[in-house]
Motif scaffolding. Structure first.
Motif, PDB file in Angstrom:
ATOM      1  N   GLN A 125      -0.394  -7.826 -14.890  1.00 45.97           N
ATOM      2  CA  GLN A 125      -1.494  -6.941 -14.512  1.00 45.97           C
ATOM      3  C   GLN A 125      -1.553  -6.753 -13.001  1.00 45.97           C
ATOM      4  N   GLN A 126      -1.253  -7.838 -12.261  1.00 46.53           N
ATOM      5  CA  GLN A 126      -1.263  -7.742 -10.802  1.00 46.53           C
ATOM      6  C   GLN A 126      -0.166  -6.796 -10.325  1.00 46.53           C
ATOM      7  N   THR A 127       1.023  -6.886 -10.968  1.00 51.24           N
ATOM      8  CA  THR A 127       2.135  -6.009 -10.598  1.00 51.24           C
ATOM      9  C   THR A 127       1.780  -4.549 -10.834  1.00 51.24           C
ATOM     10  N   ILE A 128       1.174  -4.257 -12.012  1.00 49.43           N
ATOM     11  CA  ILE A 128       0.756  -2.885 -12.322  1.00 49.43           C
ATOM     12  C   ILE A 128      -0.273  -2.401 -11.312  1.00 49.43           C
ATOM     13  N   SER A 129      -1.229  -3.296 -10.982  1.00 44.41           N
ATOM     14  CA  SER A 129      -2.279  -2.945 -10.023  1.00 44.41           C
ATOM     15  C   SER A 129      -1.691  -2.644  -8.652  1.00 44.41           C
ATOM     16  N   ASP A 130      -0.697  -3.465  -8.231  1.00 45.49           N
ATOM     17  CA  ASP A 130      -0.071  -3.256  -6.930  1.00 45.49           C
ATOM     18  C   ASP A 130       0.667  -1.919  -6.876  1.00 45.49           C
ATOM     19  N   HIS A 131       1.367  -1.582  -7.981  1.00 42.79           N
ATOM     20  CA  HIS A 131       2.094  -0.314  -8.003  1.00 42.79           C
ATOM     21  C   HIS A 131       1.130   0.866  -7.881  1.00 42.79           C
ATOM     22  N   ARG A 132       0.002   0.778  -8.576  1.00 43.77           N
ATOM     23  CA  ARG A 132      -0.994   1.852  -8.489  1.00 43.77           C
ATOM     24  C   ARG A 132      -1.585   1.930  -7.089  1.00 43.77           C
ATOM     25  N   LYS A 133      -1.824   0.743  -6.522  1.00 41.59           N
ATOM     26  CA  LYS A 133      -2.474   0.681  -5.208  1.00 41.59           C
ATOM     27  C   LYS A 133      -1.604   1.323  -4.133  1.00 41.59           C
ATOM     28  N   TYR A 134      -0.263   1.117  -4.251  1.00 41.25           N
ATOM     29  CA  TYR A 134       0.624   1.572  -3.196  1.00 41.25           C
ATOM     30  C   TYR A 134       1.380   2.860  -3.539  1.00 41.25           C
ATOM     31  N   ALA A 135       1.091   3.441  -4.690  1.00 39.89           N
ATOM     32  CA  ALA A 135       1.866   4.600  -5.145  1.00 39.89           C
ATOM     33  C   ALA A 135       1.809   5.757  -4.162  1.00 39.89           C
ATOM     34  N   ASP A 136       0.678   6.006  -3.559  1.00 35.85           N
ATOM     35  CA  ASP A 136       0.504   7.155  -2.660  1.00 35.85           C
ATOM     36  C   ASP A 136       0.519   6.753  -1.194  1.00 35.85           C
ATOM     37  N   LYS A 137       1.008   5.541  -0.891  1.00 34.11           N
ATOM     38  CA  LYS A 137       1.023   5.067   0.499  1.00 34.11           C
ATOM     39  C   LYS A 137       2.452   4.909   0.995  1.00 34.11           C
ATOM     40  N   ASP A 200      -3.245   3.483   9.282  1.00 35.65           N
ATOM     41  CA  ASP A 200      -4.397   3.786   8.432  1.00 35.65           C
ATOM     42  C   ASP A 200      -4.189   3.070   7.097  1.00 35.65           C
ATOM     43  N   PRO A 201      -5.043   2.104   6.777  1.00 37.83           N
ATOM     44  CA  PRO A 201      -4.860   1.352   5.520  1.00 37.83           C
ATOM     45  C   PRO A 201      -4.949   2.229   4.284  1.00 37.83           C
ATOM     46  N   ALA A 202      -5.531   3.429   4.408  1.00 38.68           N
ATOM     47  CA  ALA A 202      -5.591   4.345   3.266  1.00 38.68           C
ATOM     48  C   ALA A 202      -4.259   5.053   3.049  1.00 38.68           C
ATOM     49  N   GLU A 203      -3.383   5.026   4.090  1.00 38.51           N
ATOM     50  CA  GLU A 203      -2.123   5.751   3.991  1.00 38.51           C
ATOM     51  C   GLU A 203      -0.899   4.838   4.068  1.00 38.51           C
TER      52      GLU A 203
END
Length: 455
Positions: A125-137, A200-203
């Motif tokens: 679940q953490q791996t999936i969450s990380d991929h989503r978190k960084y997908a657009d960065k 920018d932590p959002a990017e």
């Protein structure tokens, strides 16, 4: 052991932020197993499931608690996430009216299997969450640059190490104020480098390996006042670009840095493939014939090495060597007495004592190579200590001799004896023999041992 008053707020202040939050994560994940309390010894014990199973013991004395863990991190840093997790669990359990009792099911294989399932799916679940978190960065490139310094007022403590950073996406930019940058990263704030680039932590995001290093640098920055108060050798940098690396955390940091985009600059040379070795010191001392004095010892490599005393390291040819306490003591003495020139002439009459006293110490910090034309003149037979006893009137006279092959030495004669060959004496064994003699009820008069008999 560390003394703490046991409540959750004070526990948080007693540890570095990194250790506390990792321990808090273990506590929330239920990794503390088999917590037990012994009323007779007022001692808590528990197992903590990490990479391995570790045992934590907490002793209560009045309102204070002394904790210990058998993991490597506690041994090196005197604190660890395992003891934090156990102490937080104890905070919960102390509020209960009944003492803790071990639940047999917790020791079962089924219980452990469930824990493995929890870990497996939590990681997933953490791996999936990380991929989503960084997908657009965009991932950030990070360069770490360590530099060695030695200032006049610090020379008694040797060299120290400071770290600088460069960060960017397509190219890297110098971090002009490292403490402000780390603070902005920690607080999820933007940080301007130039008009062309702003973090920018959002990017942007740091890859896992670089993020671990940055978290460690945040700990150094956060605990800078602690290092100043606890370590007289620690100092702050006047250069905003750099962060001084304290000795207590330097080894952990370098182990992380060596596999990253890392450069070490020392005495105007840049090293990009630093090796951190825990093997013995690399010195090779050469013992040769000297055309005039008789013999000479070549200290060239000692003069080429750089010593980072505050860290317990020496640096030579792109490699850091971690020194044992004995090696540090011997090298400190050697550096203080070593001449400015790398080659030391040795008179022939000094050679026996030099080989017996100096060479065994040199072998603890390196290798001693003896030239063939010198080794042919050296003998090192096994020591056999012999004691002869003779009686006269009411006294026993005791004679001690050190026998090296056919050579017999009276240890009480101050004048050195001369031999055809250069003799290497076993001084460590001679000292043990003399210790035994000194514990015996013997007296000495004019280099003669005797024992009075009272009949």
């Amino acid at each position: 052991m560390i003394n703490k008053t046991l409540n959750k707020e004070q526990l948080k202040d007693s540890y570095s932020s990194r250790t506390y939050y990792r321990g808090h994560t273990y506590y929330k994940q239920g990794r503390v197993l088999d917590l037990e309390y012994n009323e007779q010894t007022t001692t808590w014990t528990a197992s903590v499931r990490g990479a391995e199973m570790y045992t934590v013991m907490v002793e209560q004395k009045g309102n204070s608690f002394y904790s210990f863990c058998d993991c490597p991190a506690y041994h090196e840093f005197s604190e660890c996430k395992h003891e934090v997790a156990v102490l937080l669990t104890i905070c919960d359990e102390r509020a209960k009216p009944q003492p803790i009792k071990t639940k047999p099911f917790r020791q079962s294989k089924e219980y452990e299997n469930v824990n493995h399932f929890i870990d497996l799916f939590s990681s997933y679940q953490q791996t999936i969450s990380d991929h989503r978190k960084y997908a657009d960065k965009d991932p950030l490139k990070v360069e770490f640059i360590c530099k060695s310094y030695s200032e006049e007022f610090l020379r008694s403590e040797g060299m120290y190490v400071a770290l600088e950073m460069k960060v960017g996406v397509d190219r890297t930019y110098v971090v002009k104020n490292i403490q402000e940058f780390l603070t902005d990263v920690k607080e999820f704030q933007t940080h301007e480098f130039t008009k062309r680039f702003e973090y920018d932590p959002a990017e942007h995001f740091f890859i896992e390996e670089d993020r671990k290093i940055i978290e460690l640098l945040m700990d150094i920055m956060t605990n800078e006042s602690f290092y100043k108060n606890s370590y007289s050798m620690y100092r702050s940098s006047a250069n905003n670009r750099e962060l001084i690396i304290p000795s207590i955390i330097a080894k952990e940091l370098f182990q992380l840095l060596k596999d990253r985009n890392f450069t070490f600059i020392h005495e105007e040379y840049s090293y990009e493939n630093i090796i951190f070795a825990e093997s013995s010191a690399p010195f090779s001392f050469q013992l040769n014939k000297h055309p005039a004095a008789g013999f000479e010892l070549d200290f060239t490599e000692l003069h080429q090495a750089s010593f980072f005393d505050r860290y317990g390291w020496l640096f030579l040819n792109g490699t850091f060597y971690e020194l044992s306490q004995d090696q540090r003591m011997l090298l400190e003495g050697l550096r203080k007495t070593a001449p400015l020139k790398p080659v030391v002439p040795i008179a022939e009459e000094q050679m026996g004592n030099f080989l017996s006293h100096v060479v065994p110490g040199l072998k603890k910090v390196g290798k001693v190579d003896i030239a063939k034309e010198v080794s042919h003149q050296i003998i090192a037979p096994e020591l056999k200590a012999k004691v002869f006893i003779d009686g006269e009137d009411e006294q026993l006279f005791v004679t001690l001799r050190y026998h090296y092959g056919e050579i017999s030495i009276n240890p009480f004669l101050s004048q050195p004896e001369k031999y055809d060959k250069i003799l290497i004496r076993d001084l460590e064994k001679e000292d043990r023999v003399m210790d035994l003699i000194e514990t015996a009820p013997l007296n000495i008069y004019k280099n003669q041992l005797y024992l009075n008999l009272f009949i």
